[in-house]
Design a protein around this motif. Structure first.
Motif, mmCIF file in Angstrom:
data_model
loop_
_atom_site.group_PDB
_atom_site.id
_atom_site.type_symbol
_atom_site.label_atom_id
_atom_site.label_comp_id
_atom_site.label_asym_id
_atom_site.label_seq_id
_atom_site.Cartn_x
_atom_site.Cartn_y
_atom_site.Cartn_z
ATOM 1 N N LYS A 85 -27.427 13.519 22.984
ATOM 2 C CA LYS A 85 -27.773 13.620 24.399
ATOM 3 C C LYS A 85 -26.815 14.531 25.138
ATOM 4 O O LYS A 85 -27.211 15.340 26.001
ATOM 5 C CB LYS A 85 -27.773 12.224 25.021
ATOM 6 N N SER B 277 -27.535 18.047 24.317
ATOM 7 C CA SER B 277 -28.726 18.483 25.048
ATOM 8 C C SER B 277 -28.393 18.809 26.498
ATOM 9 O O SER B 277 -28.856 19.823 27.054
ATOM 10 C CB SER B 277 -29.794 17.388 24.968
ATOM 11 N N ASN B 278 -27.553 17.977 27.114
ATOM 12 C CA ASN B 278 -27.157 18.233 28.502
ATOM 13 C C ASN B 278 -26.300 19.495 28.616
ATOM 14 O O ASN B 278 -26.400 20.259 29.583
ATOM 15 C CB ASN B 278 -26.412 17.032 29.069
ATOM 16 N N GLU C 76 -26.508 22.089 26.685
ATOM 17 C CA GLU C 76 -27.432 23.220 26.562
ATOM 18 C C GLU C 76 -28.163 23.454 27.882
ATOM 19 O O GLU C 76 -28.406 24.599 28.277
ATOM 20 C CB GLU C 76 -28.428 22.958 25.435
ATOM 21 N N GLU C 77 -28.516 22.343 28.535
ATOM 22 C CA GLU C 77 -29.191 22.493 29.833
ATOM 23 C C GLU C 77 -28.267 23.126 30.863
ATOM 24 O O GLU C 77 -28.681 23.991 31.655
ATOM 25 C CB GLU C 77 -29.665 21.123 30.309
ATOM 26 N N ARG D 142 -27.998 26.753 30.128
ATOM 27 C CA ARG D 142 -29.204 27.455 30.545
ATOM 28 C C ARG D 142 -29.228 27.626 32.056
ATOM 29 O O ARG D 142 -29.609 28.693 32.567
ATOM 30 C CB ARG D 142 -30.432 26.673 30.064
ATOM 31 N N GLU D 143 -28.804 26.604 32.812
ATOM 32 C CA GLU D 143 -28.750 26.725 34.267
ATOM 33 C C GLU D 143 -27.723 27.776 34.697
ATOM 34 O O GLU D 143 -27.923 28.511 35.657
ATOM 35 C CB GLU D 143 -28.405 25.371 34.882
ATOM 36 N N GLU E 67 -29.249 31.120 34.147
ATOM 37 C CA GLU E 67 -30.259 31.434 35.157
ATOM 38 C C GLU E 67 -29.637 31.721 36.520
ATOM 39 O O GLU E 67 -30.225 32.402 37.357
ATOM 40 C CB GLU E 67 -31.247 30.274 35.263
#
Length: 267
Positions: free
Chosen positions: A213, A216-217, A219-220, A223-224, A227
């Motif tokens: 988890k 995954s966070n 990676e998020e 990604r943010e 962006e």
């Protein structure tokens, strides 16, 4: 969380060599062997192993040394009988004609040699009957005592075998009693270790889930950050790839929380 009936497995240790015998059965404290599902699983494993085995029933004796060759050089009668049994032939019927008393045939009634042979045969049969009578008289006189002595020898042999059997049974009972004592004394420790092992398995699974988890966070967050590179509210990302500014604060706060969660699971 796994169900109560689930079995959590860790990575198994290296398998011992085939020559080593490893027995881990504890019949006095293991209650799983009487469970129908366990029996079905054992039968399935046995059938699978037999199906995968390259050894056929005819090959089970190949590992044993060959049978010694029988030498009947000084016993030709035994050699002939052995070959007959080996070939599967029926036994030769006994010739009972020597025990019959018959007159010479009609065409030899006037032959002195034939009558002489018949007389010799009659004398042999008479002597045989005399010897039989002597044996019956000896058996009537001494047979009861001989049988008593034979029975006494059998009773002595039986008593000796019974004493040996009792001694062996006592040794077996002693071994079983000691085995039961040691297994029951270590049952509490084994149960505690088993419970600790299951608890560690559960913690490992929870740690793996938390790590997945967190990754995954992360990676998020990355990604943010990618962006928001051109956004005016986000500063330039450092050389190491870790975000800076407000997103960096959130990143490191989340990392600290994740470390606390993992530490709490390990405790």
């Amino acid at each position: 969380m796994p169900n109560d009936g689930d079995i959590l497995m860790l990575e198994a240790p290296p398998q011992p060599s085939r020559s080593a015998e490893f027995i881990d059965a504890l019949p006095y404290i293991d209650d799983d062997y009487g469970h129908p599902k366990v029996k079905e699983e054992v039968d399935r494993l046995v059938e699978d192993e037999m199906r995968r085995s390259s050894k056929k029933p005819a090959d089970f004796l190949k590992d044993l040394p060959p049978l010694p060759s029988f030498d009947f050089h000084n016993h030709p009668m035994l050699a002939r009988e052995y070959e007959r049994v080996r070939a599967g032939k029926p036994p030769v019927a006994l010739d009972m004609s020597r025990y019959g008393l018959e007159m010479p045939p009609m065409n030899k009634r006037n032959d002195e040699t034939a009558w002489r042979q018949a007389l010799q045969k009659a004398q042999r049969l008479l002597q045989h009957q005399v010897i039989r009578l002597e044996n019956l008289e000896l058996m009537a006189k001494h047979g009861a005592d001989v049988w008593k002595q034979h029975n006494q020898r059998l009773e002595t042999y039986l008593s000796r075998m019974q004493a040996l059997a009792v001694e062996q049974n006592e040794k077996i009972e002693t071994v079983n009693r000691e085995r039961k004592y040691h297994q029951q004394n270590t049952a509490l420790e084994l149960n505690a270790l088993s419970a600790q092992w299951k608890e560690l398995c559960v913690k490992n699974i929870e740690i793996q889930a938390a790590c997945a988890k967190i990754e995954s966070n992360f990676e998020e967050l990355r990604r943010e950050a990618a962006e928001s590179t051109h956004s005016s509210k986000i500063e330039h990302v450092g050389v190491t790839g870790v975000p800076t500014g407000d997103l960096a604060v959130l990143y490191f706060d989340y990392t600290a929380v994740a470390a606390v969660v993992i530490a709490d699971l390990v405790m």
